[in-house]
Design a protein around this motif. Sequence first.
Motif, PDB file in Angstrom:
ATOM      1  N   UNK A  98       0.826  -1.208   0.000  1.00  0.00           N
ATOM      2  CA  UNK A  98       0.000   0.000   0.000  1.00  0.00           C
ATOM      3  C   UNK A  98       0.863   1.263   0.000  1.00  0.00           C
ATOM      4  N   UNK A  99       2.052   1.166   0.578  1.00  0.00           N
ATOM      5  CA  UNK A  99       2.933   2.326   0.720  1.00  0.00           C
ATOM      6  C   UNK A  99       3.982   2.426  -0.383  1.00  0.00           C
ATOM      7  N   UNK A 100       3.849   1.614  -1.422  1.00  0.00           N
ATOM      8  CA  UNK A 100       4.871   1.573  -2.478  1.00  0.00           C
ATOM      9  C   UNK A 100       5.014   2.926  -3.167  1.00  0.00           C
ATOM     10  N   UNK A 101       6.263   3.235  -3.496  1.00  0.00           N
ATOM     11  CA  UNK A 101       6.586   4.456  -4.235  1.00  0.00           C
ATOM     12  C   UNK A 101       7.370   4.061  -5.484  1.00  0.00           C
ATOM     13  N   UNK A 102       7.631   5.019  -6.339  1.00  0.00           N
ATOM     14  CA  UNK A 102       8.463   4.737  -7.517  1.00  0.00           C
ATOM     15  C   UNK A 102       9.832   4.226  -7.077  1.00  0.00           C
ATOM     16  N   UNK A 103      10.399   4.857  -6.044  1.00  0.00           N
ATOM     17  CA  UNK A 103      11.717   4.464  -5.547  1.00  0.00           C
ATOM     18  C   UNK A 103      11.705   3.051  -4.974  1.00  0.00           C
ATOM     19  N   UNK A 104      10.729   2.745  -4.129  1.00  0.00           N
ATOM     20  CA  UNK A 104      10.684   1.413  -3.502  1.00  0.00           C
ATOM     21  C   UNK A 104      10.467   0.337  -4.556  1.00  0.00           C
ATOM     22  N   UNK A 105       9.672   0.628  -5.584  1.00  0.00           N
ATOM     23  CA  UNK A 105       9.437  -0.363  -6.644  1.00  0.00           C
ATOM     24  C   UNK A 105      10.706  -0.612  -7.452  1.00  0.00           C
ATOM     25  N   UNK A 106      11.516   0.432  -7.621  1.00  0.00           N
ATOM     26  CA  UNK A 106      12.796   0.252  -8.326  1.00  0.00           C
ATOM     27  C   UNK A 106      13.713  -0.676  -7.540  1.00  0.00           C
ATOM     28  N   UNK A 107      13.820  -0.433  -6.227  1.00  0.00           N
ATOM     29  CA  UNK A 107      14.642  -1.305  -5.385  1.00  0.00           C
ATOM     30  C   UNK A 107      14.115  -2.737  -5.422  1.00  0.00           C
ATOM     31  N   UNK A 108      12.790  -2.875  -5.274  1.00  0.00           N
ATOM     32  CA  UNK A 108      12.177  -4.207  -5.232  1.00  0.00           C
ATOM     33  C   UNK A 108      12.388  -4.952  -6.552  1.00  0.00           C
ATOM     34  N   UNK A 109      12.213  -4.246  -7.649  1.00  0.00           N
ATOM     35  CA  UNK A 109      12.378  -4.877  -8.963  1.00  0.00           C
ATOM     36  C   UNK A 109      13.815  -5.356  -9.159  1.00  0.00           C
ATOM     37  N   UNK A 110      14.785  -4.504  -8.831  1.00  0.00           N
ATOM     38  CA  UNK A 110      16.195  -4.905  -8.938  1.00  0.00           C
ATOM     39  C   UNK A 110      16.477  -6.127  -8.081  1.00  0.00           C
ATOM     40  N   UNK A 111      15.924  -6.148  -6.882  1.00  0.00           N
ATOM     41  CA  UNK A 111      16.135  -7.276  -5.973  1.00  0.00           C
ATOM     42  C   UNK A 111      15.548  -8.558  -6.546  1.00  0.00           C
ATOM     43  N   UNK A 112      14.327  -8.484  -7.054  1.00  0.00           N
ATOM     44  CA  UNK A 112      13.664  -9.667  -7.615  1.00  0.00           C
ATOM     45  C   UNK A 112      14.455 -10.220  -8.801  1.00  0.00           C
ATOM     46  N   UNK A 113      14.925  -9.344  -9.666  1.00  0.00           N
ATOM     47  CA  UNK A 113      15.680  -9.797 -10.845  1.00  0.00           C
ATOM     48  C   UNK A 113      16.995 -10.468 -10.448  1.00  0.00           C
ATOM     49  N   UNK A 114      17.671  -9.924  -9.445  1.00  0.00           N
ATOM     50  CA  UNK A 114      18.895 -10.554  -8.945  1.00  0.00           C
ATOM     51  C   UNK A 114      18.588 -11.906  -8.327  1.00  0.00           C
ATOM     52  N   UNK A 115      17.482 -11.975  -7.588  1.00  0.00           N
ATOM     53  CA  UNK A 115      17.066 -13.247  -6.970  1.00  0.00           C
ATOM     54  C   UNK A 115      16.799 -14.297  -8.039  1.00  0.00           C
ATOM     55  N   UNK A 116      16.058 -13.933  -9.066  1.00  0.00           N
ATOM     56  CA  UNK A 116      15.732 -14.891 -10.125  1.00  0.00           C
ATOM     57  C   UNK A 116      17.003 -15.433 -10.782  1.00  0.00           C
ATOM     58  N   UNK A 117      17.980 -14.563 -10.895  1.00  0.00           N
ATOM     59  CA  UNK A 117      19.215 -14.915 -11.595  1.00  0.00           C
ATOM     60  C   UNK A 117      20.162 -15.763 -10.746  1.00  0.00           C
ATOM     61  N   UNK A 118      20.043 -15.679  -9.430  1.00  0.00           N
ATOM     62  CA  UNK A 118      21.115 -16.254  -8.601  1.00  0.00           C
ATOM     63  C   UNK A 118      20.659 -17.140  -7.434  1.00  0.00           C
ATOM     64  N   UNK A 119      19.386 -17.146  -7.087  1.00  0.00           N
ATOM     65  CA  UNK A 119      18.949 -17.858  -5.878  1.00  0.00           C
ATOM     66  C   UNK A 119      19.274 -19.341  -5.914  1.00  0.00           C
ATOM     67  N   UNK A 120      18.763 -20.060  -6.908  1.00  0.00           N
ATOM     68  CA  UNK A 120      18.971 -21.513  -6.938  1.00  0.00           C
ATOM     69  C   UNK A 120      20.439 -21.868  -7.140  1.00  0.00           C
ATOM     70  N   UNK A 121      21.146 -21.043  -7.876  1.00  0.00           N
ATOM     71  CA  UNK A 121      22.577 -21.273  -8.058  1.00  0.00           C
ATOM     72  C   UNK A 121      23.305 -21.123  -6.721  1.00  0.00           C
ATOM     73  N   UNK A 122      22.959 -20.093  -5.962  1.00  0.00           N
ATOM     74  CA  UNK A 122      23.596 -19.870  -4.659  1.00  0.00           C
ATOM     75  C   UNK A 122      23.308 -21.000  -3.686  1.00  0.00           C
TER      76      UNK A 122
END
Length: 344
Positions: free
Chosen positions: A181-205
């Motif tokens: 509910x409190x999402x902002x443009x800035x928080x969504x940018x951080x969240x999106x970057x985090x999700x993309x890094x997770x998708x790329x590296x979680x299972x490998x890690x």
Amino acid sequence: MNAAQKIIKGENSVKKIAAAIADAGHHSIFLVTGKHFQLQDYPGLFNGLFVNHFIKSGTNVEGEEVQEAFTFFLKDTTQAVVAIGGGSVMDLAKAIIHCCVESSINIPFFIAVPTTAGSGSEATHFAVIFKKKRKYSLVHHRLLPQKVILDPVLTYSLSPHQTAVSGMDAFSQAVESFWNQNATIESKQYATESILLWKDSFLLAVNQPTEEARKKMLSASYLAGKAINITRTTGPHALSYYLTIHHGVPHGQAVALFLPLFFLYNMPGKEICSILEVNDERGAKEMIQQAMRQAGLGTIFSELIINKEVNIDELLDEVNEERFANNPVTFDREKLKQLIKEHL
């Protein structure tokens, strides 16, 4: 708040900690670590500094331990607090600083060094403590560390299970921040970057860790922390605390168990599904549960190592209202109960 933070990152960047503290004009530290951190394993780490070392016990941050640590902290005139460890270690250090705030005494310089890629506590201005099995949040802008060291080498020794539960905590935080509910443009940018890094590296890690995968997961965790520092968390976290407090389920596993369910509860729409590269919310649920299974985590209650059956009514009675208030869909007890019965 994040703008005030200074970051030192890279392999073996923890070796710069003494210089970073000295450069800030401090000569003594109150060191908070977990029991697995041994100073003798890092010779010369605090050269030239006087060190008082408090070792955290247990998993959660209990009120009694906060008082014990704060009493120890007050015995010497300490100029800086250094937390090296996972989320609970950093939360204990934050609780000490919160005690300083409440006692109107000088607030120490605060530096955080995460050894797990999960909590993102190094990027937030709040902490979680427990008193008599009840969760309390500490919130103050001075709880945000002034300096953070992100050294992926410190995560190399994590077991596959520790990597999995930590990684799912970071991912859950990023997703919850995105639909918040409190999402902002800035928080969504951080969240999106985090999700993309997770998708790329979680299972490998988890299953075939490489230095690059560890590095990406540490960044994913930090970015998720920056995201929830703006928004806080939502439904999956609100339900998770019951499993941790009453059944001893690790926090990351508990949150991850409920996260897929909340795609069906919240129906957050195409934007988050597009980031996850799935067609719809049901596809998101299945993708996340598949990743959890591949990481060796449970996706239903019967796959968790607990002593007794989960009481759904009791679980819903203890939902954290503060966290659920941030959820995009308001609390509907019957709908949640039905979804839990059908899917968990």
